[in-house]
Motif scaffolding. Structure first.
Motif, short mmCIF file in Angstrom:
data_model
loop_
_atom_site.label_atom_id
_atom_site.label_comp_id
_atom_site.label_asym_id
_atom_site.label_seq_id
_atom_site.Cartn_x
_atom_site.Cartn_y
_atom_site.Cartn_z
N ALA A 1 3.40 10.66 20.66
CA ALA A 1 2.59 11.02 19.49
C ALA A 1 1.97 12.40 19.58
CB ALA A 1 1.48 9.98 19.30
N LEU A 2 2.21 13.13 20.66
CA LEU A 2 1.55 14.44 20.85
C LEU A 2 1.71 15.39 19.65
CD1 LEU A 2 2.09 15.39 24.62
CD2 LEU A 2 -0.08 14.94 23.43
N PRO A 3 2.90 15.52 19.05
CA PRO A 3 2.99 16.43 17.90
C PRO A 3 2.08 16.04 16.74
CG PRO A 3 5.17 15.86 18.72
CD PRO A 3 4.21 14.94 19.40
N ILE A 4 1.92 14.73 16.53
CA ILE A 4 1.05 14.25 15.46
C ILE A 4 -0.42 14.40 15.85
CG2 ILE A 4 0.37 12.21 14.13
CD1 ILE A 4 3.27 11.28 14.28
N LEU A 5 -0.73 14.10 17.10
CA LEU A 5 -2.12 14.22 17.57
C LEU A 5 -2.58 15.68 17.51
CD1 LEU A 5 -2.06 11.82 20.67
CD2 LEU A 5 -2.85 11.32 18.35
N THR A 6 -1.67 16.59 17.82
CA THR A 6 -2.02 18.02 17.80
C THR A 6 -2.43 18.47 16.41
OG1 THR A 6 -0.47 18.44 19.62
CG2 THR A 6 -1.15 20.33 18.31
N ALA A 7 -1.81 17.90 15.39
CA ALA A 7 -2.10 18.30 14.01
C ALA A 7 -3.23 17.49 13.37
CB ALA A 7 -0.83 18.16 13.17
N ALA A 8 -3.76 16.51 14.09
CA ALA A 8 -4.77 15.62 13.52
C ALA A 8 -6.13 16.31 13.40
CB ALA A 8 -4.90 14.36 14.37
N ASP A 9 -6.92 15.85 12.44
CA ASP A 9 -8.29 16.35 12.29
C ASP A 9 -9.25 15.62 13.22
OD1 ASP A 9 -7.49 18.08 10.27
OD2 ASP A 9 -7.90 16.63 8.67
N HIS A 10 -8.93 14.37 13.54
CA HIS A 10 -9.82 13.57 14.39
C HIS A 10 -8.99 12.57 15.18
CE1 HIS A 10 -12.64 10.27 15.40
NE2 HIS A 10 -13.50 11.26 15.56
N GLY B 1 0.80 -1.22 0.00
CA GLY B 1 0.00 0.00 0.00
C GLY B 1 0.83 1.26 0.00
N ASP B 2 0.17 2.38 -0.26
CA ASP B 2 0.79 3.70 -0.23
C ASP B 2 0.12 4.55 0.84
OD1 ASP B 2 2.58 3.42 -2.53
OD2 ASP B 2 0.74 3.28 -3.69
N TYR B 3 0.90 5.36 1.54
CA TYR B 3 0.38 6.12 2.67
C TYR B 3 0.86 7.58 2.61
CZ TYR B 3 -0.49 1.36 3.93
OH TYR B 3 -0.92 0.06 3.89
N PRO B 4 0.34 8.33 1.62
CA PRO B 4 0.75 9.73 1.47
C PRO B 4 0.24 10.64 2.58
CG PRO B 4 -1.04 9.22 -0.05
CD PRO B 4 -0.64 7.92 0.59
N VAL B 5 -0.82 10.18 3.29
CA VAL B 5 -1.37 10.96 4.40
C VAL B 5 -1.33 10.09 5.66
CG1 VAL B 5 -3.39 12.14 5.34
CG2 VAL B 5 -2.88 12.29 2.89
N ILE B 6 -0.65 10.58 6.68
CA ILE B 6 -0.56 9.87 7.96
C ILE B 6 -0.82 10.85 9.08
CG2 ILE B 6 0.94 8.57 9.52
CD1 ILE B 6 2.51 7.60 7.13
N GLY B 7 -1.79 10.54 9.92
CA GLY B 7 -2.01 11.35 11.11
C GLY B 7 -3.15 12.33 11.04
N LYS B 8 -4.00 12.23 10.02
CA LYS B 8 -5.18 13.09 9.97
C LYS B 8 -6.32 12.51 10.80
CE LYS B 8 -3.58 16.45 7.59
NZ LYS B 8 -3.38 17.75 8.29
N ARG B 9 -6.48 11.20 10.74
CA ARG B 9 -7.49 10.50 11.54
C ARG B 9 -6.75 9.42 12.33
NH1 ARG B 9 -12.67 11.48 10.62
NH2 ARG B 9 -13.25 9.47 11.53
N VAL B 10 -6.66 9.61 13.65
CA VAL B 10 -5.80 8.77 14.48
C VAL B 10 -6.62 7.98 15.49
CG1 VAL B 10 -3.81 8.74 16.02
CG2 VAL B 10 -3.99 10.52 14.26
#
Length: 278
Positions: free
Chosen positions: A173-182, A147-156
C-alpha cells in the motif's frame, strides 16, 4: 514502486458500475493504465441435464452472455474515455477466480467486488474474492457491494498486528499511503514478546513509514471483549477513513470460515474499500 498497472473485474452485477468508478479514480490519481477484465463464465450444468435442454435455449443463453459482454465493454470504454484514463478491455472465457488470478499477476493492484449473495449475477464464483486474495500474489482492493467510492486513499486506516501479512499489506500500500492526507496505524489487543510489538505498539512501523515521507499516527486499543473485525469497522467510522489496509487470512481460510476471524468479518461487513494482501 508506484501504481502504474491496475486491473478491475467487470461483470453485470449491480455493484460493477461503482467498482469501475472506484478503479478509474485510482487510475487517474496515479496516472495508471487500467485493464477492464470481463470473464465469460457459464453456469455449470451437468451433462445429463444439458442433454435435456433444447438447443434453442442454449443458443439464447450464449447470445445473452455475448450481449452482456458487449454492453459492459461499451460502458467501460465510455467511462475511461470521459475520465481521460488509459484503458484496455479484455473479455476471456473461464471461471472468474483463475482467470482473474492469471491476469492480475501482471498488474500492480487488482480491484474486485465484495461477494454479493443477493446479487443478480447467476455465474458468481463462490471462490471470490477469498481464494483470489490467497492465490494471486498481488494486493487486492475489495470494493463494497453497496455505495459509491469516488475517493479512495485520502484517509487510510492500517490494521497492524506485526505479522508477515500485515507487513506485506503495508508495503503493497506504500504508493497509496504516500499520497494520503491522513494515515492511522491501529493495533488491536497488541501483544509483546519476541514475535509481538515493541514497547509502543505501532510505533516501529510508523517510524518506517516516516522514512518514506508518510506521517502516520500510531494507535492501539485493548478490547478483549470485542471482535477485532468489529473494532476495525468502528474505528473506520469514527475516523472517517475511506480505505482499510490489512493482511488477509492470518489463520487458515477453513479455520476462519468455521471459527470466524478478522478477515472473514471484514469481507462480510465492510463499509469502505479494503486493500488486502496475503
Amino acid at each position: 514502486m508506484p501504481v502504474k498497472d491496475l486491473l478491475v473485474h467487470i461483470d453485470h452485477g449491480r455493484a460493477s458500475p461503482a467498482r469501475l468508478d472506484a478503479a478509474i479514480a485510482l487510475a487517474a490519481a496515479h496516472d495508471a493504465h487500467l485493464v477492464g477484465l470481463y470473464v465469460l463464465s457459464r453456469p455449470h450444468i451437468p451433462g445429463f441435464i444439458r442433454t435435456q435442454i433444447p438447443p434453442v435455449l442454449l443458443k439464447h443463453q450464449e447470445e445473452a452472455l455475448g450481449t452482456s459482454a458487449r454492453q459492459a465493454e461499451e460502458h467501460f470504454n465510455d467511462a475511461v474515455r470521459r475520465a481521460g484514463v488509459k484503458g484496455e478491455w479484455r473479455c476471456v472465457d473461464g471461471d472468474p477466480e483463475p482467470v482473474l488470478s492469471l491476469h492480475a499477476r501482471y498488474c500492480d493492484l487488482c480491484v474486485v467486488g465484495q461477494r454479493d449473495p443477493e446479487g443478480e449475477d447467476a455465474t458468481m464464483d463462490p471462490a471470490m474474492p477469498d481464494r483470489l486474495i490467497l492465490t494471486v500474489g498481488r494486493p487486492v482492493l475489495v470494493v463494497p457491494k453497496v455505495g459509491d467510492y469516488p475517493v479512495i486513499g485520502k484517509r487510510v486506516l492500517v490494521a497492524w498486528d506485526a505479522s508477515r501479512l500485515a507487513t506485506r499489506a503495508v508495503n503493497d500500500a506504500l504508493p497509496i499511503l504516500t499520497a494520503a492526507d491522513h494515515v492511522s496505524v491501529l493495533a488491536v489487543n497488541p501483544r509483546g514478546g519476541e514475535d509481538g510489538h515493541g514497547d509502543i505498539p505501532s510505533a516501529d512501523i510508523c517510524l518506517h513509514l516516516a522514512r518514506h515521507g508518510i506521517k502516520a499516527e500510531a494507535e492501539h486499543v485493548y478490547a478483549d471483549d470485542v471482535d477485532v473485525g468489529a473494532m476495525l469497522l468502528s474505528t473506520l467510522a469514527a475516523e472517517g477513513a475511506d480505505l482499510l489496509v490489512m493482511g488477509a487470512y492470518g489463520h487458515t481460510r477453513w479455520r476462519e470460515l468455521v471459527l470466524g476471524g478478522a478477515t472473514r468479518h471484514i469481507l462480510e461487513h465492510m463499509t469502505v474499500p479494503v486493500l488486502m494482501s496475503h
